[in-house]
Write a protein that holds these residues in place. Sequence first.
Motif, short mmCIF file in Angstrom:
data_model
loop_
_atom_site.label_atom_id
_atom_site.label_comp_id
_atom_site.label_asym_id
_atom_site.label_seq_id
_atom_site.Cartn_x
_atom_site.Cartn_y
_atom_site.Cartn_z
N LYS A 216 -6.69 0.25 3.89
CA LYS A 216 -7.08 1.06 2.74
C LYS A 216 -5.83 1.59 2.05
CE LYS A 216 -11.53 2.72 4.53
NZ LYS A 216 -12.32 3.93 4.90
N THR A 217 -5.93 1.78 0.76
CA THR A 217 -4.84 2.44 0.04
C THR A 217 -5.20 3.91 -0.10
OG1 THR A 217 -3.55 2.44 -1.99
CG2 THR A 217 -5.86 1.84 -2.19
N LEU B 154 -8.63 -6.14 1.14
CA LEU B 154 -8.17 -5.09 2.06
C LEU B 154 -9.20 -4.83 3.16
CD1 LEU B 154 -6.53 -2.54 -0.41
CD2 LEU B 154 -5.41 -4.20 1.08
N SER B 155 -10.48 -4.86 2.82
CA SER B 155 -11.52 -4.62 3.84
C SER B 155 -11.52 -5.74 4.87
CB SER B 155 -12.89 -4.50 3.17
OG SER B 155 -13.26 -5.71 2.56
N LYS C 162 -9.66 -4.92 -9.13
CA LYS C 162 -10.20 -3.92 -8.19
C LYS C 162 -11.16 -4.56 -7.19
CE LYS C 162 -9.84 -0.43 -11.82
NZ LYS C 162 -10.58 0.38 -12.81
N GLY D 128 -7.09 4.96 -3.35
CA GLY D 128 -8.09 4.07 -3.92
C GLY D 128 -7.45 2.98 -4.77
N VAL D 129 -8.10 1.82 -4.83
CA VAL D 129 -7.51 0.69 -5.54
C VAL D 129 -7.43 0.95 -7.05
CG1 VAL D 129 -8.23 -0.97 -3.80
CG2 VAL D 129 -9.73 -0.49 -5.73
N LEU E 225 0.82 -1.22 0.00
CA LEU E 225 0.00 0.00 0.00
C LEU E 225 0.85 1.27 0.00
CD1 LEU E 225 -2.87 -1.07 2.42
CD2 LEU E 225 -2.73 -1.27 -0.06
N ASP F 284 -10.49 -4.65 -3.18
CA ASP F 284 -11.47 -4.08 -2.24
C ASP F 284 -11.87 -5.09 -1.18
OD1 ASP F 284 -11.84 -1.41 -2.94
OD2 ASP F 284 -13.16 -1.90 -4.60
#
Length: 278
Positions: A246-247, A240-241, A233, A250-251, A194, A237
Motif C-alpha cells: 500500500k502507498t 499493489l494489492s 489508479k 493512497g494511489v 512507494l 490498486d
Amino acid sequence: MAQLEHSQEMGMHTEQLRGRTQQTFFSPIEDENFTYPWAYEVNFNKRAELDASDMSATEINLKLRDLMKSGHGTIVLKNPRARHGVAVGILNKLNLIVEGSLGYFGCGLVDGPNIRISGRVGWSCAENMMAGTVVIEKNAGSTFGAAMRGGDLVCKGDVGARAGIDMKGGTLIIGGRAGAFCGFMMQRGRMVILGDAGINLGDSMYDGTIYVGGKIADLGVDAVPAEMTDLDKAWLDRKLSQYGLKTPNGVGKMQKIVAGKQLWNYDNLEPTEKKLVL
C-alpha cells in the motif's frame, strides 16, 4: 484511440521490441508455445529442498538445473549465505523459494520462474529479467532490475541507486525508498516507488512511466510530471494489492512522471540545439 494513448502513457506497449540480432523463440498466435523448446517439464507439486551451506554458486546453479530436469517444480533453497550469481539463467517454469539473502547479480537473465527471497539482495538483482516474478522481502542494492524487459520485480524494502536503469519493459515495484538516478535512460515499462525517490529521477528517460508515493528529491533531464488518470489508479490498486503493498497516502495522491520526449530525436540534433535542450 484514447484508451490506447492512455495505456501507452502508462508504459504499456503491445508491439515486440526489435533488434538486428534478436531471435524469436515464441509465436503469439500459438497459445501453448510460451516455453523454450529445451525447457524441462516440471510439476509444481513435486518439491525438493536444497541446503547450500557448503556449496559454491556454480554448484548451486547446476543442482537447480538437475532438479528441474528431474521434474521438480518447487524448490526451497536454504542457506545461500549471500553468494553472488545464484539462481541465474533460469529459462524454465519454476517456483523457487530462497530462505536467506543473495549477493550480487542474483536471479539475472531469468525468463519464467517465480522466485521469492526472504532476505535481501546485492547489486544488480534480476538484471535483464524477461518474464516471471521476483519478490524480495527486505532491501536491495544498486542497479536493481537493470535492463529488465518483462515480468514483475518487487522489493518490499529500500533500494540503492539506478534502479531500473535502461529498463525496457515489465513492472518494477519498490516498497520503500529509492536512491539517485532511478529510471535512468528508461525506455519502457512501469516503475512504482512507494517511498521517497532520490535525485535525478528518470534522468534521460525516453519512455515508460514512474509513479512515486513519497517525496521526489528532484527530476532528471527530460523527466516531467504528468496527470494521474483513472486508468493509472485502477492499475496501481490492482498491482499493489497483488503483492500486499500500500502507498501511505493512497494511489490518488501519487506523482506520475513521464518522458518530456525532448530527447526523442536527440541523435539528429545539431550541437547548438542539444545545448538548448539540455
